[in-house]
Design an enzyme around this catalytic site. Structure first.
Site, PDB file in Angstrom:
ATOM      1  N   GLY A   1       0.873  -1.183   0.000  1.00 23.10           N
ATOM      2  CA  GLY A   1       0.000   0.000   0.000  1.00 23.10           C
ATOM      3  C   GLY A   1       0.902   1.223   0.000  1.00 23.10           C
ATOM      4  O   GLY A   1       1.354   1.671   1.049  1.00 23.10           O
TER       5      GLY A   1
ATOM      6  N   ALA B   1       0.161  13.121   5.934  1.00 22.97           N
ATOM      7  CA  ALA B   1       0.902  12.944   4.676  1.00 22.97           C
ATOM      8  C   ALA B   1      -0.067  13.135   3.523  1.00 22.97           C
ATOM      9  O   ALA B   1      -1.219  12.690   3.589  1.00 22.97           O
ATOM     10  CB  ALA B   1       1.522  11.560   4.613  1.00 22.97           C
TER      11      ALA B   1
ATOM     12  N   LYS C   1      -8.333   7.042  18.333  1.00 24.86           N
ATOM     13  CA  LYS C   1      -8.295   7.664  16.995  1.00 24.86           C
ATOM     14  C   LYS C   1      -9.633   7.434  16.294  1.00 24.86           C
ATOM     15  O   LYS C   1     -10.127   8.295  15.557  1.00 24.86           O
ATOM     16  CB  LYS C   1      -7.131   7.054  16.202  1.00 24.86           C
ATOM     17  CG  LYS C   1      -7.051   7.465  14.734  1.00 24.86           C
ATOM     18  CD  LYS C   1      -6.045   8.565  14.476  1.00 24.86           C
ATOM     19  CE  LYS C   1      -6.125   9.207  13.105  1.00 24.86           C
ATOM     20  NZ  LYS C   1      -5.667   8.387  12.005  1.00 24.86           N
TER      21      LYS C   1
ATOM     22  N   SER D   1      -9.694  12.559   4.983  1.00 22.98           N
ATOM     23  CA  SER D   1      -9.472  11.518   3.966  1.00 22.98           C
ATOM     24  C   SER D   1     -10.806  11.080   3.358  1.00 22.98           C
ATOM     25  O   SER D   1     -10.892  10.816   2.153  1.00 22.98           O
ATOM     26  CB  SER D   1      -8.749  10.327   4.590  1.00 22.98           C
ATOM     27  OG  SER D   1      -9.432   9.866   5.734  1.00 22.98           O
TER      28      SER D   1
HETATM   29  O1  KPL Z   1      -7.390  11.170  10.267  1.00 20.23           O
HETATM   30  C1  KPL Z   1      -7.989  12.079   9.733  1.00 20.23           C
HETATM   31  C2  KPL Z   1      -8.513  11.791   8.372  1.00 20.23           C
HETATM   32  O2  KPL Z   1      -8.732  12.719   7.606  1.00 20.23           O
HETATM   33  O3  KPL Z   1      -8.693  10.601   8.067  1.00 20.23           O
HETATM   34  C3  KPL Z   1      -8.258  13.361  10.458  1.00 20.23           C
HETATM   35  C4  KPL Z   1      -7.695  13.265  11.856  1.00 20.23           C
HETATM   36  C5  KPL Z   1      -9.726  13.605  10.508  1.00 20.23           C
HETATM   37  C6  KPL Z   1      -7.544  14.535   9.840  1.00 20.23           C
HETATM   38  O4  KPL Z   1      -8.089  14.975   8.651  1.00 20.23           O
END
Ligand code: KPL
Length: 293
Positions: free
Chosen positions: A7, A123, A177, A247
């Site tokens: 990946g 990133a 998270k 994301s």
């Molecule tokens: O992990 C993230 C994502 O976008 O997947 C956050 C913490 C919401 C940051 O954009």
């Protein structure tokens, strides 16, 4: 020790570069239909450009495979590889959300170790050969099954991930998270807004309800997540990443599949199993599914 990355998106490249910087032996496995670049450029948080070389992996020699695919790709990407990996190899899953570890655990041999990693590093892919390390963060990783890691592997793995030690209760770290992603990702994706937009008071009720439900399911699953502290953490992350597009919002805007089933979907699935109702997370799943139809 031979490490390999499966990946090769933004987080895959960031980790690959960290392992190379730590002078570790790291190669890359191309996913089906994906051509690997020979080199790529990583732009660090100070704006400095670094060039990195990509070496294709020899699967039977891998000691530790680091999986950085999207959550919904993990099982299908791993299945054809597992038989070719050494019976003593270790696997680290490093994706948003939770869920694939349950199926992966069943696929692994008795000697193989499974670890989870969760990171707050940012990133961003700029092009297929350029990635930006957009925000410094921390990474936690810990083992959830299999035989204990050999000391050399543990030392090198920690150096590559930039972590001081293995986290004893990594599932709690992943749930911490998860609650953030459950609140931010679907709302930004449905409304196609940057993270900071969620500070608007019209989102307060949804955010509070989602967080409260995730904490209830976590508790039923043996994980202690304090609802008030979790809500505060969600707002800290919204503020710290205000200009980011999450994301999931990026996936929805680009018409790609999303990780909703490993984020809010995982909470709903665990809730059903544990007898906790999750109407607000169900609603997020439904809305994101509708938004990607
Ligand atoms: O992990 C993230 C994502 O976008 O997947 C956050 C913490 C919401 C940051 O954009």
């Amino acid at each position: 020790m031979q490490f390999a990355i499966l990946g090769f998106g933004a987080i895959g490249k960031l980790l690959h570069w960290q392992f190379q910087r730590a002078k570790l032996n790291v190669s890359v496995i191309a996913k089906a239909q994906q051509a690997l670049p020979n080199t790529y450029e990583l732009i660090d948080t100070n704006g400095v450009h670094h060039s990195a070389h990509v070496k294709p992996a020899h699967i039977p020699s891998i000691d530790c495979l680091i999986v950085c695919t999207k959550a919904y790709q993990v099982v299908d990407a791993l299945k054809p590889l597992i038989e070719q990996l050494p019976s003593s190899s270790s696997i680290v899953l490093c994706h948003n959300g939770l869920g694939p570890h349950i199926e992966v655990c069943e696929l692994l041999g008795a000697e193989q170790s499974l670890l989870l990693a969760t990171t707050t590093h940012g990133a961003l892919t700029k092009s297929s050969t350029q990635v930006i390390h957009s925000g410094l963060g921390t990474t936690k990783l810990g083992q959830i099954s299999g035989s204990p890691l050999a000391p050399l592997l543990e030392r090198q793995l920690l150096a590559g991930f930039g972590a001081e030690r293995l986290t004893d209760d990594v599932l709690s770290a992943v749930w911490q998270k998860l609650v953030i992603n459950c609140a931010i990702n679907p709302l930004t994706a449905i409304h196609r807004v940057a993270n900071g937009e969620l500070l608007d008071k019209r989102f307060n009720a949804d955010i509070a309800a989602i967080v409260a439900e995730v904490c209830q399911v976590a508790r039923a699953d043996g994980i202690t997540l304090d609802p008030q502290a979790s809500l505060e953490k969600v707002y800290q992350v919204i503020t710290a990443t205000a200009s980011n597009t999450s994301s999931m919002a990026q996936d929805v805007i680009a018409g790609r599949p999303t990780e909703i089933s490993a984020i809010n979907g995982y909470v709903c699935q665990r809730g059903t199993l544990l007898g906790v109702t999750t109407p607000n997370n169900d609603k997020m799943v439904q809305w994101v599914v509708n938004a990607t139809r």
